[in-house]
Design a protein around this motif. Structure first.
Motif, PDB file in Angstrom:
ATOM      1  N   UNK A 260       4.918 -23.024  29.529  1.00  0.00           N
ATOM      2  CA  UNK A 260       5.628 -24.246  29.947  1.00  0.00           C
ATOM      3  C   UNK A 260       6.805 -24.557  29.048  1.00  0.00           C
ATOM      4  N   UNK A 261       6.766 -24.090  27.784  1.00  0.00           N
ATOM      5  CA  UNK A 261       7.853 -24.427  26.867  1.00  0.00           C
ATOM      6  C   UNK A 261       9.165 -23.753  27.260  1.00  0.00           C
ATOM      7  N   UNK A 262       9.082 -22.633  27.975  1.00  0.00           N
ATOM      8  CA  UNK A 262      10.314 -22.048  28.512  1.00  0.00           C
ATOM      9  C   UNK A 262      10.992 -23.032  29.449  1.00  0.00           C
ATOM     10  N   UNK A 263      10.209 -23.673  30.299  1.00  0.00           N
ATOM     11  CA  UNK A 263      10.774 -24.589  31.286  1.00  0.00           C
ATOM     12  C   UNK A 263      11.210 -25.900  30.641  1.00  0.00           C
ATOM     13  N   UNK A 382      11.824 -21.028  16.711  1.00  0.00           N
ATOM     14  CA  UNK A 382      10.643 -21.567  16.051  1.00  0.00           C
ATOM     15  C   UNK A 382       9.455 -21.662  17.013  1.00  0.00           C
ATOM     16  N   UNK A 383       9.725 -21.921  18.275  1.00  0.00           N
ATOM     17  CA  UNK A 383       8.649 -22.103  19.251  1.00  0.00           C
ATOM     18  C   UNK A 383       8.092 -20.770  19.734  1.00  0.00           C
ATOM     19  N   UNK A 384       8.966 -19.766  19.887  1.00  0.00           N
ATOM     20  CA  UNK A 384       8.584 -18.498  20.511  1.00  0.00           C
ATOM     21  C   UNK A 384       8.617 -17.359  19.496  1.00  0.00           C
ATOM     22  N   UNK A 385       7.800 -16.310  19.683  1.00  0.00           N
ATOM     23  CA  UNK A 385       7.908 -15.104  18.851  1.00  0.00           C
ATOM     24  C   UNK A 385       9.258 -14.429  19.068  1.00  0.00           C
ATOM     25  N   UNK A 386       9.631 -13.546  18.142  1.00  0.00           N
ATOM     26  CA  UNK A 386      11.000 -13.021  18.089  1.00  0.00           C
ATOM     27  C   UNK A 386      11.465 -12.410  19.404  1.00  0.00           C
ATOM     28  N   UNK A 432      12.817 -38.206  25.950  1.00  0.00           N
ATOM     29  CA  UNK A 432      11.381 -38.498  25.910  1.00  0.00           C
ATOM     30  C   UNK A 432      10.561 -37.215  25.822  1.00  0.00           C
ATOM     31  N   UNK A 433      10.945 -36.186  26.576  1.00  0.00           N
ATOM     32  CA  UNK A 433      10.243 -34.890  26.519  1.00  0.00           C
ATOM     33  C   UNK A 433      10.337 -34.292  25.123  1.00  0.00           C
ATOM     34  N   UNK A 434      11.531 -34.329  24.546  1.00  0.00           N
ATOM     35  CA  UNK A 434      11.729 -33.759  23.212  1.00  0.00           C
ATOM     36  C   UNK A 434      10.891 -34.500  22.171  1.00  0.00           C
ATOM     37  N   UNK A 435      10.809 -35.804  22.293  1.00  0.00           N
ATOM     38  CA  UNK A 435      10.013 -36.576  21.334  1.00  0.00           C
ATOM     39  C   UNK A 435       8.522 -36.234  21.464  1.00  0.00           C
ATOM     40  N   UNK A 436       8.030 -36.183  22.678  1.00  0.00           N
ATOM     41  CA  UNK A 436       6.592 -35.997  22.881  1.00  0.00           C
ATOM     42  C   UNK A 436       6.139 -34.593  22.480  1.00  0.00           C
ATOM     43  N   UNK A 437       6.884 -33.577  22.865  1.00  0.00           N
ATOM     44  CA  UNK A 437       6.442 -32.195  22.650  1.00  0.00           C
ATOM     45  C   UNK A 437       6.919 -31.582  21.333  1.00  0.00           C
ATOM     46  N   UNK A 438       8.036 -32.076  20.771  1.00  0.00           N
ATOM     47  CA  UNK A 438       8.659 -31.333  19.675  1.00  0.00           C
ATOM     48  C   UNK A 438       8.991 -32.146  18.425  1.00  0.00           C
ATOM     49  N   UNK A 439       8.990 -33.469  18.486  1.00  0.00           N
ATOM     50  CA  UNK A 439       9.491 -34.235  17.347  1.00  0.00           C
ATOM     51  C   UNK A 439       8.479 -35.208  16.748  1.00  0.00           C
ATOM     52  N   UNK A 440       7.606 -35.785  17.530  1.00  0.00           N
ATOM     53  CA  UNK A 440       6.696 -36.818  17.021  1.00  0.00           C
ATOM     54  C   UNK A 440       5.673 -36.205  16.073  1.00  0.00           C
ATOM     55  N   UNK A 441       5.086 -37.010  15.200  1.00  0.00           N
ATOM     56  CA  UNK A 441       4.004 -36.520  14.347  1.00  0.00           C
ATOM     57  C   UNK A 441       2.860 -35.988  15.208  1.00  0.00           C
ATOM     58  N   UNK A 442       2.424 -34.793  14.913  1.00  0.00           N
ATOM     59  CA  UNK A 442       1.357 -34.173  15.689  1.00  0.00           C
ATOM     60  C   UNK A 442       1.803 -33.580  16.994  1.00  0.00           C
ATOM     61  N   UNK A 443       3.103 -33.381  17.162  1.00  0.00           N
ATOM     62  CA  UNK A 443       3.627 -32.810  18.398  1.00  0.00           C
ATOM     63  C   UNK A 443       3.052 -31.417  18.641  1.00  0.00           C
ATOM     64  N   UNK A 444       2.914 -31.054  19.896  1.00  0.00           N
ATOM     65  CA  UNK A 444       2.289 -29.785  20.277  1.00  0.00           C
ATOM     66  C   UNK A 444       3.030 -28.572  19.717  1.00  0.00           C
TER      67      UNK A 444
END
Length: 447
Positions: A260-263, A382-386, A432-444
């Motif tokens: 899903x992170x690709x999308x 950072x999210x995906x392997x090389x 909002x998507x960036x905050x929830x998945x990538x920036x907030x403390x404990x983000x996925x």
């Protein structure tokens, strides 16, 4: 590699002289990474990327003036369609180019790309010298050919990511993409200047801009100026670059679509670079339509500011992470679009909006989209392997490259009020998507 170099770097990659491949290369292992090779590759590929953006945006810089030339008759709708074509072909060609780094390697891919970019440069240099307008289909074909410059981006950036460790990819990719984006400003700045004087004894064209005195222009000059740089790009690519054998067939490369992170990152980059490329491609027509052709001299400022922001924020993304800056980008684009929308809503019923409000809002949109461009390119490695990161960079760049096509169609068929209202909503959703998945403390996938 020369013996002296082998002694100086005994564990560094051994180069196959026949293929010029780096056979033992791992940028995340200091013993198997040579920064001199990485940075020299970056500067050569960045030079090529500047040229690619010049080629991609050349029709957009020529068309507003071309429609005023005696013997030519381009309606505003036809002009917007011509502006849309490089974005349409550029997006599809990026899907092709994203597969090329593992298939061809950096050296072959860069050389082939530089050779292909000569085609639209020669084509546009020739067609503007015709005494009367050729078939519209020919103009569309040349506009589509300019998309070669846009397509190349999705091969250049993944290829560069192979040469740098993750800790430096924000800086390296920010520099390459940011300086590469300067190609938009270069062509938008050079074209108005270059068409104002004769070169090599060639005849010019008579332009009759609405509300202005007729003047002589030489629309072939930009192509003649940029052609030698394309030749230099071919020579540099073939003689100086090396390849890293990151091998993957097309089927293997497409495994990126199973996460899903690709999308999600595609949505984020469609916001940042999609808006940057789309508004850069239509900025000239917006200025001309609302304030007159005399204001086309300002069009280069948007891409210039966005490119500078992308360069400057690369190191900041390495330091603080890309996720938080993607949030800032989305919020900033929304606020800036709100300013442009305010100018449109408060404009006199029979007049143009405030130039000051319009330019301030537009420049701020470019600034925050530049921040987002740097941030998202830090996030993806950072999210995906090389191996996957290169493919995701190429794919997201491909979708965002449709920006010039999308925005040309939007401004052709919808009001500016509707377009900028839509940008506000989309930017806030992406923030909002960036905050929830990538920036907030404990983000996925904090990145």
């Amino acid at each position: 590699m020369a013996a002296a170099d082998a002694d100086a770097h005994p564990t560094h990659a051994v180069t196959d002289d026949a293929r010029r491949d780096l056979l033992d290369w791992d940028p995340n292992d200091p013993e198997r990474w040579d920064p001199r090779v990485a940075w020299s590759t970056l500067w050569v590929t960045t030079f090529n990327l500047v040229l690619a953006f010049v080629v991609w945006y050349l029709p957009g810089a020529l068309v507003p003036t071309l429609g005023t030339v005696t013997g030519w008759d381009l309606t505003e709708g036809q002009s917007y369609w011509l502006l849309a074509m490089p974005g349409l072909s550029g997006g599809f060609l990026r899907i092709v180019w994203m597969t090329l780094p593992p298939l061809l390697g950096t050296r072959r891919m860069m050389t082939l790309s530089a050779l292909l970019m000569i085609i639209p440069l020669v084509g546009w240099t020739w067609v503007v010298m015709l005494p009367s307008q050729p078939s519209y289909a020919l103009l569309v074909a040349l506009a589509l050919a300019a998309g070669i410059g846009g397509g190349a981006f999705s091969g250049y950036m993944p290829s560069t990511s192979y040469f740098f460790p993750k800790s430096k990819q924000g800086t390296a990719l920010g520099l390459q993409a940011g300086i590469g984006n300067f190609g938009v400003s270069v062509v938008q700045l050079v074209v108005p200047w270059a068409i104002g004087f004769g070169m090599l004894g060639m005849a010019g064209q008579l332009a009759r801009p609405e509300g202005e005195e007729p003047r002589q222009v030489w629309l072939q000059n930009p192509g003649l100026i940029f052609l030698p740089f394309a030749v230099v790009a071919v020579v540099l690519s073939w003689t100086t670059l090396r390849s890293i054998p990151v091998k993957a067939n097309v089927r293997q490369q497409f495994d990126i679509f199973s996460t899903k992170h690709t999308w999600l990152m595609t949505a984020e980059y469609a916001l940042t670079f999609g808006i940057f490329s789309g508004l850069a491609g239509t900025f000239g027509m917006l200025l001309k339509a609302q304030f007159g052709p005399g204001h086309l001299r300002l069009v280069f400022l948007g891409a210039l500011v966005g490119s500078l922001a992308r360069i400057c924020w690369g190191p900041l993304c390495d330091r603080f992470g890309g996720g938080v800056w993607t949030v800032v980008s989305g919020a900033g684009v929304a606020l800036s679009s709100g300013l442009v929308l305010y100018g449109q809503l408060t404009a006199p019923a029979d007049g143009a909006p405030s130039l000051t409000i319009f330019m301030t809002g537009m420049i701020c949109i470019f600034f925050f989209s530049g921040i987002g461009n740097a941030a998202t390119f830090k996030q993806m490695p950072m999210i995906f392997p090389a191996r996957q990161a290169g493919g995701v960079i190429g794919w997201t760049a491909a979708i965002a490259a449709f920006g010039p096509f999308v925005f040309s169609m939007l401004f052709n068929y919808l009001s500016r009020t509707v377009v900028f209202s839509g940008i506000i909503v989309y930017a806030l959703v992406c923030a909002a998507i960036a905050w929830y998945y990538y920036a907030r403390p404990g983000a996925e996938a904090k990145s």
